[in-house]
Design a protein around this motif. Structure first.
Motif, mmCIF file in Angstrom:
data_model
loop_
_atom_site.group_PDB
_atom_site.id
_atom_site.type_symbol
_atom_site.label_atom_id
_atom_site.label_comp_id
_atom_site.label_asym_id
_atom_site.label_seq_id
_atom_site.Cartn_x
_atom_site.Cartn_y
_atom_site.Cartn_z
ATOM 1 N N UNK A 145 -98.005 62.300 -9.616
ATOM 2 C CA UNK A 145 -97.545 63.352 -10.508
ATOM 3 C C UNK A 145 -98.485 63.443 -11.707
ATOM 4 N N UNK A 146 -98.224 64.444 -12.528
ATOM 5 C CA UNK A 146 -99.104 64.670 -13.682
ATOM 6 C C UNK A 146 -99.142 63.456 -14.608
ATOM 7 N N UNK A 147 -98.035 62.733 -14.699
ATOM 8 C CA UNK A 147 -98.005 61.598 -15.611
ATOM 9 C C UNK A 147 -98.491 60.315 -14.951
ATOM 10 N N UNK A 148 -99.013 60.411 -13.743
ATOM 11 C CA UNK A 148 -99.581 59.237 -13.103
ATOM 12 C C UNK A 148 -98.622 58.485 -12.216
ATOM 13 N N UNK A 149 -97.361 58.920 -12.133
ATOM 14 C CA UNK A 149 -96.419 58.215 -11.262
ATOM 15 C C UNK A 149 -96.575 58.718 -9.829
ATOM 16 N N UNK A 150 -96.229 57.862 -8.899
ATOM 17 C CA UNK A 150 -96.453 58.144 -7.490
ATOM 18 C C UNK A 150 -95.475 59.206 -7.000
ATOM 19 N N UNK A 151 -95.973 60.174 -6.277
ATOM 20 C CA UNK A 151 -95.095 61.185 -5.697
ATOM 21 C C UNK A 151 -94.568 60.671 -4.364
ATOM 22 N N UNK A 152 -93.582 61.376 -3.818
ATOM 23 C CA UNK A 152 -93.053 60.992 -2.509
ATOM 24 C C UNK A 152 -94.126 61.163 -1.445
#
Lengths: 124, 481
Positions: free
Chosen positions: B352-359
């Motif tokens: 995601x934009x904030x660096x967290x992993x997407x599904x």
């Protein structure tokens, strides 16, 4: 996008008129209103505003947020300067959605920290 | 000692094997016996036959005869057998080997005794306040230790391991000084081989490495008038050896050494390499064996386009694909070309934009090449001078903690240079998609490899990163990982 300053009319009056004119469930208006912490209103196309994950979730008709009914989002931690840039980004994003070579958007350095916080808050 | 050689008895194991301490220079109580030649490090010869004989050399040092008794292999200190302390207080000395504070051997006076003694002596003076536990004497000794360490670093560099017991700033300062000294020497002599190996460095000071940029070779002076082909460039081909250290993060200043041709980071603790490494224009040999690398930056494949490039990347915990790599018919042909050969690819991981992993599912509807607002803001923030403070603030909880990761990435970008999307070539701060690609890569000298036809190659994972969710470059060979 139209901007109305708080001196034109009180923000409360703006909300009232917006909520009265929209019949939320059947036909949501193609425009939403974003209100900055200092009372400036930004009328933005709904599709553009939904670039932001936070606003998208606010306006989701299946959610029970009051924003989804009224189409008005109060963004208490963004002032008008920042929100203006954010809205500019919304339209920039929508414009270049499908293009291959995307030009960069200019960001004034004095705003970059506040925009960083705004981007984090708006999930965009 | 020619005719009258006597049979020496075997040295008993029970006795103290260490020779009598004759040169306790730091102990002021013992009189140094300076009549011996100090240039040799061994103890002076001492034989049973001339032990008590008043020879010409021995007559001055009466103390010795008083102190020692018995034969040379069994000699004992007089009076030590009785075990009674003579009351003479021994000084506390620091044992450099163990790093533990302890009294010197045979002492009966404890720390408390010493403090009590000090108290008594100040009581006699009666007007002074109670002394602090760290008396001036001990502070002096601490200073002496530092000096001793300094001396050690001067003589034993580069193969000394300065004890961890030295306080951290002191240790760092000493190591920096040692590094500086080596670099000074190289700069002065025009030596292209900068050997900073085995110095137990955990980082390399950037200021020191920066000076290597100005290194130039020296002109050689010819006895005969120089011919046409004896001219050579004074531009050095720098060789930097940082092997056998504990370096945890890649020294960023190395990326600015345009003349670097050989870089050895063998046996360190690196976990990742910066992609900008591939931009070093003259790098031809890199040794990254024995590190903790899980993958290499994709950009490093470009280095194989150089005709004489060599890389040694053995003994790293490279991630391996879970499922077997499908057989590739090109492998046999490849043995003669020795260029990296693509084998397989991991499923892309989206962020995601904030660096967290997407599904796991690729977010189809949201695929666009437009950078996020966070990305734009980060690019601007990258140039702020107080970026590090802002990041600390966020990690400490003063700001949104989700920003800590992106800010750390921005900081890395200022350190190692911008990342460039491996698909579209744009520079970016936060990667939005990444995946591994396994390549068959020749290891070791390519010339040897080509001639001997030995498959000295392994499949090595290269990390590819993209700047947007649309920047994926999918080939059909995909394996799970």
């Amino acid at each position: 996008m139209t901007v109305r300053s708080p001196t034109d009319s009180t923000p409360a009056a703006g909300i009232d008129s917006a909520s009265s004119s929209i019949s939320p469930m059947t036909n949501p208006s193609p425009f939403v209103t974003l209100i900055s912490s200092d009372g400036f209103e930004f009328h933005v196309r709904r599709s553009a505003a939904c670039v932001s994950g936070t606003i998208r979730r606010m306006l989701n008709t299946r959610s029970n947020f009051s924003e989804s009914v009224t189409g008005v989002c109060h963004l208490e931690n963004l002032n008008a300067m920042v929100l203006e840039k954010v809205v500019e980004y919304f339209y920039y994003n929508e414009k270049h959605k499908d293009s291959r070579d995307v030009p960069d958007m200019e960001i004034p350095s004095e705003l970059c920290l506040e925009l960083l916080m705004a981007a984090e808050y708006l999930d965009t | 000692m020619t005719e009258q050689e006597v049979d020496l008895p075997p040295i008993s194991s029970s006795q103290d094997q260490s020779p009598p301490e004759t040169y306790e220079l730091h102990n002021g109580r013992k009189r140094p016996r300076l009549e011996y030649d100090l240039s040799t490090s061994s103890d002076p010869a001492l034989f049973s036959s001339d032990d008590h004989a008043p020879t010409a050399e021995d007559y001055a040092s009466k103390r010795r005869k008083k102190k020692w008794q018995g034969t040379w292999w069994g000699e004992k200190v007089k009076g030590s057998a009785s075990g009674t302390s003579t009351g003479s207080k021994r000084e506390f000395t620091r044992n450099f080997d163990s790093g533990v504070w302890m009294g010197s051997e045979g002492t009966d006076t404890s720390l408390e005794d010493e403090i009590l003694d000090e108290l008594r002596s100040t009581d006699n003076k009666s007007c002074l306040p109670l002394p602090p536990i760290y008396s001036e004497q001990r502070l002096n000794m601490l200073e002496k230790d530092v000096v001793a360490l300094d001396d050690a670093s001067e003589y034993e560099v580069p193969h000394c391991h300065i004890q961890e017991t030295a306080s951290k700033p002191t240790r760092n300062a000493l190591l920096n000084a040692a590094v500086d000294k080596i670099i000074d020497r190289c700069l002065e002599a025009g030596d292209e081989n900068v050997d900073l190996s085995s110095m137990s460095l955990d980082h390399v000071p950037n200021e020191s490495l920066r000076r290597l940029r100005s290194l130039t070779k020296h002109t050689t002076i010819w006895d005969i008038p120089p011919s046409q082909d004896s001219y050579s460039s004074l531009e050095p081909t720098l060789r930097l050896y940082l092997s056998n250290n504990g370096i945890t993060s890649f020294p960023s200043e190395v990326l600015n050494l345009a003349n670097l041709s050989v870089l050895s980071l063998r046996h360190n603790k690196l976990t990742k390499l910066p992609p900008a490494l591939a931009k070093l224009p003259r790098l031809t040999n890199i040794n990254i064996a024995g590190n903790e690398l899980k993958n290499l930056p994709y950009e490093m494949l470009d280095l194989y386009k150089r005709p004489d490039f060599q890389m040694n990347a053995t003994a790293n915990p490279f991630s391996q694909p879970q499922s077997a790599i499908p057989p590739n018919s090109d492998i046999e042909k490849w043995m003669f070309t020795t260029n990296p050969l693509f084998l397989a690819q991991q499923k892309p991981i989206y962020f995601h934009a904030d660096g967290s992993k997407a599904n796991d599912a690729a977010p189809r509807g949201l695929c666009s090449r437009v950078p996020s607002l966070l990305e734009f803001a980060l690019r601007k923030c990258k140039d702020l001078p107080d970026l590090m403070d802002i990041e600390k603030e966020c990690t400490a909880g003063g700001g949104p903690s989700t920003l800590a990761g992106p800010l750390a990435m921005a900081q890395e970008a200022t350190k190692y240079g911008d990342l460039e999307c491996t698909v579209c070539g744009r520079s970016y701060v936060l990667p939005r998609v990444q995946w591994l690609e396994w390549y068959m890569v020749p290891i070791g000298s390519r010339r040897d490899f080509a001639s001997s036809n030995v498959v000295a190659a392994r499949h090595i994972p290269f990390l590819r990163q993209g700047c947007s969710w649309s920047c994926v470059d999918i080939v059909e060979v995909t394996v799970a990982s």
